[in-house]
Motif scaffolding. Sequence first.
Motif, PDB file in Angstrom:
ATOM      1  N   PRO A  76      48.903   4.901  -0.717  1.00 53.78           N
ATOM      2  CA  PRO A  76      47.906   5.965  -0.865  1.00 53.78           C
ATOM      3  C   PRO A  76      47.163   5.904  -2.198  1.00 53.78           C
ATOM      4  CG  PRO A  76      50.158   6.858  -0.800  1.00 53.78           C
ATOM      5  CD  PRO A  76      50.244   5.437  -0.407  1.00 53.78           C
ATOM      6  N   ARG A  87      43.085   5.825  -2.357  1.00 58.86           N
ATOM      7  CA  ARG A  87      42.331   6.830  -3.138  1.00 58.86           C
ATOM      8  C   ARG A  87      41.473   6.164  -4.211  1.00 58.86           C
ATOM      9  NH1 ARG A  87      44.398  11.054  -7.539  1.00 58.86           N
ATOM     10  NH2 ARG A  87      42.668  12.524  -7.477  1.00 58.86           N
ATOM     11  N   GLN A  97      42.507  12.816 -12.025  1.00 57.76           N
ATOM     12  CA  GLN A  97      43.927  12.946 -12.372  1.00 57.76           C
ATOM     13  C   GLN A  97      44.793  12.450 -11.223  1.00 57.76           C
ATOM     14  OE1 GLN A  97      44.956  16.759 -14.722  1.00 57.76           O
ATOM     15  NE2 GLN A  97      43.082  17.187 -13.612  1.00 57.76           N
ATOM     16  N   PHE A 118      28.808  14.574  -0.124  1.00 59.24           N
ATOM     17  CA  PHE A 118      28.874  13.320   0.642  1.00 59.24           C
ATOM     18  C   PHE A 118      27.473  12.864   1.031  1.00 59.24           C
ATOM     19  CE2 PHE A 118      33.201  11.775   1.951  1.00 59.24           C
ATOM     20  CZ  PHE A 118      33.907  12.514   1.014  1.00 59.24           C
ATOM     21  N   ALA A 163      41.970  10.052   5.186  1.00 64.41           N
ATOM     22  CA  ALA A 163      42.822   9.191   4.354  1.00 64.41           C
ATOM     23  C   ALA A 163      44.015   9.998   3.859  1.00 64.41           C
ATOM     24  CB  ALA A 163      42.029   8.649   3.162  1.00 64.41           C
ATOM     25  N   THR A 182      50.384  11.991  -1.334  1.00 64.74           N
ATOM     26  CA  THR A 182      50.847  13.289  -1.847  1.00 64.74           C
ATOM     27  C   THR A 182      49.820  13.904  -2.801  1.00 64.74           C
ATOM     28  OG1 THR A 182      51.950  12.140  -3.681  1.00 64.74           O
ATOM     29  CG2 THR A 182      53.305  12.632  -1.744  1.00 64.74           C
ATOM     30  N   THR A 183      50.004  15.185  -3.040  1.00 65.93           N
ATOM     31  CA  THR A 183      49.215  15.866  -4.072  1.00 65.93           C
ATOM     32  C   THR A 183      50.166  16.530  -5.063  1.00 65.93           C
ATOM     33  OG1 THR A 183      47.573  17.588  -4.552  1.00 65.93           O
ATOM     34  CG2 THR A 183      49.036  17.999  -2.688  1.00 65.93           C
TER      35      THR A 183
HETATM   36  C1  HEM Z   1      36.561  15.353   0.653  1.00 65.92           C
HETATM   37  C2  HEM Z   1      36.774  15.219  -0.604  1.00 65.92           C
HETATM   38  C3  HEM Z   1      38.124  14.950  -1.181  1.00 65.92           C
HETATM   39  C4  HEM Z   1      38.835  15.788  -1.957  1.00 65.92           C
HETATM   40  C5  HEM Z   1      38.439  17.164  -2.414  1.00 65.92           C
HETATM   41  C6  HEM Z   1      40.083  15.107  -2.273  1.00 65.92           C
HETATM   42  C7  HEM Z   1      41.069  15.628  -3.074  1.00 65.92           C
HETATM   43  C8  HEM Z   1      42.288  15.045  -3.298  1.00 65.92           C
HETATM   44  C9  HEM Z   1      43.341  15.591  -4.128  1.00 65.92           C
HETATM   45  C10 HEM Z   1      43.246  16.886  -4.902  1.00 65.92           C
HETATM   46  C11 HEM Z   1      44.386  14.739  -4.076  1.00 65.92           C
HETATM   47  C12 HEM Z   1      45.717  14.868  -4.820  1.00 65.92           C
HETATM   48  C13 HEM Z   1      45.681  14.000  -6.081  1.00 65.92           C
HETATM   49  C14 HEM Z   1      46.966  13.972  -6.848  1.00 65.92           C
HETATM   50  O1  HEM Z   1      47.585  15.026  -7.043  1.00 65.92           O
HETATM   51  O2  HEM Z   1      47.384  12.872  -7.274  1.00 65.92           O
HETATM   52  C15 HEM Z   1      44.016  13.657  -3.214  1.00 65.92           C
HETATM   53  C16 HEM Z   1      44.848  12.616  -2.893  1.00 65.92           C
HETATM   54  C17 HEM Z   1      44.466  11.577  -2.106  1.00 65.92           C
HETATM   55  N1  HEM Z   1      43.182  11.305  -1.658  1.00 65.92           N
HETATM   56 FE1  HEM Z   1      41.670  12.598  -1.636  1.00 65.92          FE
HETATM   57  N2  HEM Z   1      40.089  13.895  -1.681  1.00 65.92           N
HETATM   58  C18 HEM Z   1      38.915  13.751  -0.997  1.00 65.92           C
HETATM   59  C19 HEM Z   1      38.513  12.642  -0.302  1.00 65.92           C
HETATM   60  C20 HEM Z   1      39.243  11.482  -0.191  1.00 65.92           C
HETATM   61  C21 HEM Z   1      38.757  10.266   0.380  1.00 65.92           C
HETATM   62  C22 HEM Z   1      37.351  10.069   0.896  1.00 65.92           C
HETATM   63  C23 HEM Z   1      39.773   9.362   0.323  1.00 65.92           C
HETATM   64  C24 HEM Z   1      39.799   7.912   0.749  1.00 65.92           C
HETATM   65  C25 HEM Z   1      38.990   7.382   1.623  1.00 65.92           C
HETATM   66  C26 HEM Z   1      40.901  10.032  -0.256  1.00 65.92           C
HETATM   67  C27 HEM Z   1      42.160   9.496  -0.392  1.00 65.92           C
HETATM   68  C28 HEM Z   1      43.226  10.147  -0.951  1.00 65.92           C
HETATM   69  C29 HEM Z   1      44.598   9.664  -0.888  1.00 65.92           C
HETATM   70  C30 HEM Z   1      45.077   8.457  -0.108  1.00 65.92           C
HETATM   71  C31 HEM Z   1      45.369  10.555  -1.634  1.00 65.92           C
HETATM   72  C32 HEM Z   1      46.868  10.468  -1.923  1.00 65.92           C
HETATM   73  C33 HEM Z   1      47.065   9.826  -3.290  1.00 65.92           C
HETATM   74  C34 HEM Z   1      48.507   9.624  -3.684  1.00 65.92           C
HETATM   75  O3  HEM Z   1      49.410   9.822  -2.886  1.00 65.92           O
HETATM   76  O4  HEM Z   1      48.715   9.226  -4.847  1.00 65.92           O
HETATM   77  N3  HEM Z   1      40.545  11.301  -0.583  1.00 65.92           N
HETATM   78  N4  HEM Z   1      42.730  13.857  -2.768  1.00 65.92           N
END
Ligand code: HEM
Length: 319
Positions: free
Chosen positions: A55, A59, A91, A170, A186, A191-192
């Motif tokens: 993940p 991201r 972050q 977007f 995705a 995790t968050t």
């Molecule tokens: C729509 C807008 C989006 C918002 C507001 C958003 C927000 C977030 C937030 C707050 C986290 C937690 C980060 C953390 O605590 O480490 C997260 C994790 C993640 N996001 Fe997004 N995200 C968005 C779009 C996307 C897109 C477009 C992708 C990839 C194509 C993506 C992939 C991921 C993945 C895979 C994680 C998990 C990361 C991990 O486990 O370390 N996100 N996202």
Amino acid sequence: MTRLIVLSVLVLLSSLRSCKGQLKVGFYNSSCPGAESIVKSAVARAFASNPAIAPQLLRLQFHDCIVDGCDGSILINLPNGQQENKAFGNQGLGGFNVIDEAKAQLESQCPGVVSCADIVALAARDSVVLTKGPFYAVETGRQDGFSSSISHASNLPGEDEPINALQNKFSAKGLSDKDLVLLSAAHTIGTTACFFMGVRLNNFEGTGRPDPSIAPAFLAKLQGICPDGGNVNVRLALDDGSQNVFDTHYLANILAGTAVLQSDAALLNNPTTRSLVEFYARSPKNFRKDFGLSMVNLGRLGVLTGSNGNIRRVCSTFN
Ligand code: HEM
């Protein structure tokens, strides 16, 4: 004679275009035939010892591409610490060491050929596959950019933003509502930190109350993991019940009121995005196919080719 001149000009123009470089699948087939498999092995090795890397790498591509295009700017570290990856919304980003590891091997096999921006895109795809998601062909041929700035990343889509703001951010990048839904999915892996749950659980839209769309039993569970005033670094699955597998469970969770991030739950608050969530939740085949297409769209944002960029020797510093 005139026809001959016109033809020669056309041939010249098209060769100039291809010199400038276009994205294409298999861009490194002749210049560095092992490129894709080197990246794949580096990702697989890292995943074997730490599955959370998948993940992180997925991201990473979003955060690279959404700010100044897919130019590897997210990887840069500057002596003054004012680079893109230090922005508030970045972050928790990780996976940088895997990109560095792949780059080091690529430099020893084919020095100066494979861009860091392409490694990021390939590593994201490989991460999707490793978590049992769809394979999609990744276009390559991106160049690395010459800048990375914390201020350019000040307007990332936020987890507490309403659906119209997410749609606008977007579409400002040329990504559709369909891309918004598919790419948000995705969040089927990973995790968050509780850090990103505070507004949703304690002060939704300034009400001083939790988001009313959260199913009651799930609200209690979330509050147990992320209590008000608790440790904001505690992590919880984005796709409750299926965080390690790339599937449509995340979409089912949204429909059931058990989405974790507010921005994911918000996909139900617009008729278009809502019907897309409903459609893909009941059609995993289409989800798998279309997710890949949206990743290709993401990978085309602001791509640098030709002399607009270069190939970095080390991904975290400019040459
Ligand atoms: C729509 C807008 C989006 C918002 C507001 C958003 C927000 C977030 C937030 C707050 C986290 C937690 C980060 C953390 O605590 O480490 C997260 C994790 C993640 N996001 Fe997004 N995200 C968005 C779009 C996307 C897109 C477009 C992708 C990839 C194509 C993506 C992939 C991921 C993945 C895979 C994680 C998990 C990361 C991990 O486990 O370390 N996100 N996202």
